[in-house]
Design a protein around this motif. Structure first.
Motif, PDB file in Angstrom:
ATOM      1  N   ALA A  13      -3.486 -19.245  14.532  1.00 13.87           N
ATOM      2  CA  ALA A  13      -4.045 -18.103  15.252  1.00 13.87           C
ATOM      3  C   ALA A  13      -4.575 -17.027  14.306  1.00 13.87           C
ATOM      4  O   ALA A  13      -5.092 -16.011  14.760  1.00 13.87           O
ATOM      5  CB  ALA A  13      -2.997 -17.504  16.188  1.00 13.87           C
ATOM      6  N   ALA A  14      -4.494 -17.261  13.018  1.00 11.48           N
ATOM      7  CA  ALA A  14      -4.922 -16.256  12.040  1.00 11.48           C
ATOM      8  C   ALA A  14      -6.388 -15.883  12.193  1.00 11.48           C
ATOM      9  O   ALA A  14      -6.782 -14.764  11.891  1.00 11.48           O
ATOM     10  CB  ALA A  14      -4.652 -16.750  10.622  1.00 11.48           C
ATOM     11  N   ASP A  15      -7.205 -16.811  12.669  1.00 10.68           N
ATOM     12  CA  ASP A  15      -8.641 -16.543  12.796  1.00 10.68           C
ATOM     13  C   ASP A  15      -9.044 -16.112  14.199  1.00 10.68           C
ATOM     14  O   ASP A  15     -10.228 -16.081  14.530  1.00 10.68           O
ATOM     15  CB  ASP A  15      -9.430 -17.791  12.397  1.00 10.68           C
ATOM     16  N   ASP A  16      -8.085 -15.759  15.042  1.00 14.62           N
ATOM     17  CA  ASP A  16      -8.383 -15.378  16.417  1.00 14.62           C
ATOM     18  C   ASP A  16      -9.158 -14.064  16.519  1.00 14.62           C
ATOM     19  O   ASP A  16      -9.710 -13.759  17.569  1.00 14.62           O
ATOM     20  CB  ASP A  16      -7.103 -15.285  17.253  1.00 14.62           C
ATOM     21  N   ASP A  17      -9.199 -13.285  15.450  1.00 15.62           N
ATOM     22  CA  ASP A  17      -9.937 -12.021  15.465  1.00 15.62           C
ATOM     23  C   ASP A  17     -11.401 -12.205  15.096  1.00 15.62           C
ATOM     24  O   ASP A  17     -12.120 -11.240  14.898  1.00 15.62           O
ATOM     25  CB  ASP A  17      -9.289 -11.016  14.502  1.00 15.62           C
ATOM     26  N   PHE A  18     -11.853 -13.448  15.022  1.00 11.45           N
ATOM     27  CA  PHE A  18     -13.233 -13.783  14.676  1.00 11.45           C
ATOM     28  C   PHE A  18     -14.179 -13.133  15.678  1.00 11.45           C
ATOM     29  O   PHE A  18     -14.000 -13.248  16.884  1.00 11.45           O
ATOM     30  CB  PHE A  18     -13.392 -15.309  14.702  1.00 11.45           C
ATOM     31  N   ASN A  19     -15.192 -12.438  15.191  1.00  2.00           N
ATOM     32  CA  ASN A  19     -16.152 -11.747  16.048  1.00  2.00           C
ATOM     33  C   ASN A  19     -17.326 -12.685  16.355  1.00  2.00           C
ATOM     34  O   ASN A  19     -18.304 -12.730  15.607  1.00  2.00           O
ATOM     35  CB  ASN A  19     -16.626 -10.463  15.369  1.00  2.00           C
ATOM     36  N   ILE A  20     -17.232 -13.407  17.440  1.00  2.00           N
ATOM     37  CA  ILE A  20     -18.260 -14.388  17.800  1.00  2.00           C
ATOM     38  C   ILE A  20     -19.577 -13.709  18.162  1.00  2.00           C
ATOM     39  O   ILE A  20     -20.648 -14.267  17.933  1.00  2.00           O
ATOM     40  CB  ILE A  20     -17.775 -15.331  18.929  1.00  2.00           C
ATOM     41  N   SER A  21     -19.519 -12.491  18.688  1.00  4.83           N
ATOM     42  CA  SER A  21     -20.747 -11.771  19.039  1.00  4.83           C
ATOM     43  C   SER A  21     -21.600 -11.509  17.808  1.00  4.83           C
ATOM     44  O   SER A  21     -22.829 -11.538  17.878  1.00  4.83           O
ATOM     45  CB  SER A  21     -20.420 -10.450  19.746  1.00  4.83           C
TER      46      SER A  21
ATOM     47  N   ASN B 296     -26.894 -12.794  15.511  1.00  2.00           N
ATOM     48  CA  ASN B 296     -27.546 -12.876  14.205  1.00  2.00           C
ATOM     49  C   ASN B 296     -28.089 -14.298  14.021  1.00  2.00           C
ATOM     50  O   ASN B 296     -27.344 -15.227  13.708  1.00  2.00           O
ATOM     51  CB  ASN B 296     -26.524 -12.532  13.113  1.00  2.00           C
ATOM     52  N   GLU B 297     -29.384 -14.449  14.215  1.00  2.00           N
ATOM     53  CA  GLU B 297     -30.028 -15.770  14.163  1.00  2.00           C
ATOM     54  C   GLU B 297     -29.809 -16.474  12.826  1.00  2.00           C
ATOM     55  O   GLU B 297     -29.541 -17.670  12.780  1.00  2.00           O
ATOM     56  CB  GLU B 297     -31.531 -15.611  14.439  1.00  2.00           C
ATOM     57  N   ARG B 298     -29.890 -15.732  11.740  1.00  2.00           N
ATOM     58  CA  ARG B 298     -29.687 -16.308  10.409  1.00  2.00           C
ATOM     59  C   ARG B 298     -28.274 -16.851  10.268  1.00  2.00           C
ATOM     60  O   ARG B 298     -28.065 -17.967   9.795  1.00  2.00           O
ATOM     61  CB  ARG B 298     -29.973 -15.259   9.327  1.00  2.00           C
ATOM     62  N   LEU B 299     -27.303 -16.081  10.696  1.00  2.00           N
ATOM     63  CA  LEU B 299     -25.910 -16.500  10.604  1.00  2.00           C
ATOM     64  C   LEU B 299     -25.631 -17.688  11.521  1.00  2.00           C
ATOM     65  O   LEU B 299     -24.974 -18.656  11.112  1.00  2.00           O
ATOM     66  CB  LEU B 299     -25.004 -15.319  10.970  1.00  2.00           C
ATOM     67  N   LEU B 300     -26.155 -17.652  12.725  1.00  2.00           N
ATOM     68  CA  LEU B 300     -25.979 -18.760  13.664  1.00  2.00           C
ATOM     69  C   LEU B 300     -26.581 -20.047  13.097  1.00  2.00           C
ATOM     70  O   LEU B 300     -25.960 -21.108  13.153  1.00  2.00           O
ATOM     71  CB  LEU B 300     -26.613 -18.425  15.016  1.00  2.00           C
TER      72      LEU B 300
END
Length: 120
Positions: free
Chosen positions: A22-30, A35-39
């Protein structure tokens, strides 16, 4: 009494291992979706067409199992993130969605389960 406590402790330890970290549950998916480049960078990693960040590599490594088990080991937050990501990519980037489906589910064996998963 000690046996009961030890058994309960063992059961809790086993159940805790049943979920992904659960350590990565704070991931900001928005942030990724906006961000098209990041996606595109993350998609290239998932499709083996580019390098991976450590965070996306974790997802990539667990994705086949998560699909096969209907995300049985996912935390509630991971399920929420997965649903948001899938719904938005499917709606806004159908080309990318089709590439991901073709790569991770070429026989279509997860389609029905995944559609059920995405229902509100």
């Amino acid at each position: 009494m000690k046996l009961v406590v030890a058994t309960l402790f063992l059961a809790v330890a086993v159940l805790a291992q049943e979920k992904y970290d659960a350590a990565d549950d704070d991931f900001n998916i928005s942030e990724v979706l906006d961000n098209e480049r990041l996606l595109n960078s993350y998609a290239k990693c998932l499709l083996n067409k580019g390098p991976c960040t450590p965070e996306v590599k974790k997802v990539k490594d667990k994705l086949p199992e998560a699909l096969a088990t209907r995300c049985a080991k996912c935390t509630d937050k991971q399920k929420q993130i997965g649903k948001q990501l899938a719904k938005e990519v499917k709606a806004k980037r159908p080309d990318l969605w089709n590439d991901l489906v073709a790569y991770y589910d070429p026989q279509g064996k997860y389609q029905e389960a995944f559609e059920d998963y995405l229902k509100p």
